[in-house]
Design an enzyme around this catalytic site. Sequence first.
Site, PDB file in Angstrom:
ATOM      1  N   ILE A 156      56.707  39.840  35.833  1.00  0.00           N
ATOM      2  CA  ILE A 156      55.442  39.471  35.727  1.00  0.00           C
ATOM      3  C   ILE A 156      55.534  38.075  36.413  1.00  0.00           C
ATOM      4  O   ILE A 156      56.434  37.235  36.084  1.00  0.00           O
ATOM      5  CB  ILE A 156      54.934  39.290  34.400  1.00  0.00           C
ATOM      6  N   TYR A 187      36.580  38.297  54.203  1.00  0.00           N
ATOM      7  CA  TYR A 187      37.716  39.274  53.519  1.00  0.00           C
ATOM      8  C   TYR A 187      38.329  39.645  54.879  1.00  0.00           C
ATOM      9  O   TYR A 187      39.700  39.812  54.827  1.00  0.00           O
ATOM     10  CB  TYR A 187      37.137  40.284  52.502  1.00  0.00           C
ATOM     11  N   ALA A 213      45.959  41.266  46.747  1.00  0.00           N
ATOM     12  CA  ALA A 213      45.145  40.759  47.467  1.00  0.00           C
ATOM     13  C   ALA A 213      43.701  40.211  46.755  1.00  0.00           C
ATOM     14  O   ALA A 213      43.592  40.698  45.651  1.00  0.00           O
ATOM     15  CB  ALA A 213      44.917  41.539  48.518  1.00  0.00           C
ATOM     16  N   ARG A 214      43.200  39.470  47.252  1.00  0.00           N
ATOM     17  CA  ARG A 214      41.756  39.112  46.973  1.00  0.00           C
ATOM     18  C   ARG A 214      40.877  39.981  47.721  1.00  0.00           C
ATOM     19  O   ARG A 214      40.902  40.200  48.725  1.00  0.00           O
ATOM     20  CB  ARG A 214      41.432  37.604  47.126  1.00  0.00           C
ATOM     21  N   ILE A 259      19.609  59.309  39.908  1.00  0.00           N
ATOM     22  CA  ILE A 259      18.711  58.005  40.334  1.00  0.00           C
ATOM     23  C   ILE A 259      18.238  58.643  41.675  1.00  0.00           C
ATOM     24  O   ILE A 259      19.058  58.863  42.694  1.00  0.00           O
ATOM     25  CB  ILE A 259      19.335  56.853  40.337  1.00  0.00           C
TER      26      ILE A 259
END
Length: 326
Positions: free
Chosen positions: A46, A142, A73-74, A192
């Site tokens: 960690i 991104y 990653a972001r 939907i």
Amino acid sequence: MSSILVTGANGLVGRALCRALLREGHEVNALVRQRAADLTGVREWIHAGADFTGLEQAWPQGCTPDCVVHLAARVHVMRDEAPDPLAAFVATNVDGTLRVARAALARGARRFVFVSSIKAVAESDGGVPLSESTPPLPLDAYGWSKRNAEEALWQFGRDTGMEIVVVRPPLVYGPGVRANFLQMMNAVARGIPLPLGLVDARRSLVYTDNLADALLRCATHERAANLCFHVTDDEDLSVAQLLRALGRHLAKPARLVPVPPRLLRMAGALAGRSAQIERLTTSLRVDASRIREQLGWYPPTTLEAGLEATARWYRSTHGIRGEHKS
């Protein structure tokens, strides 16, 4: 047997990759931000430092991987609330990635597998499936950050001799999927009406276990060194076909309304949702021939089987009864 470190190991793809590596007898270490109790057989480490700051100093003694597979990653989000999204993407996906590569090299890793994205190349295929040689034209923060991380890693590899492998998946799906794919399943399951019956744009997909299998190959095959690979399920569906397939496996037939794509684009422009509509109405096909030719890799799970497994997970977690129809 190799020793392999996986960052982002408790994510959708990370878990699948850890399972695949363990099945092949590899020693697996996981770099995560918080402990995941179900990563049996994996040694977890960690590290909560923002954007991997302090990683080299915190690296545990005895963890000397042959290869690092960098999944953390972001990730791309539809509505980014960061004050400066580009700066946030760069901090994690470019600067953070280089911190991991430097720390791994200092501990003796000879190979670094970077999981990028097809969005580092383009948002649509322009009529020709995107190959590794397609000139990159990322259109959002991104994609830009992923492309710049690739370039930074290639330079890092040239400067240090570390083997770099870049993998660019398209949309990833599988049990536990979130984001856009889950939204599609929710819409189908709830009945939907969707105005996508006439959308014939084809999109490449990759099932989590297929991507994990490809990453395993990229981490261990000698011919993967210093190459970029596109990975797909090798079968591209139109948006309408995908929704119908999901409906079949969910035992909830998709309710598709036949609206011409040009009207959808007009409505998207009026509603300020042009980017989302473009993603639904333009093709994004990926050419994955290089990984077949260089590494002899083919997806072990068919797209149909992957969709069935994903729908089975969805039915079990959302209380949907009934069997899908072939």
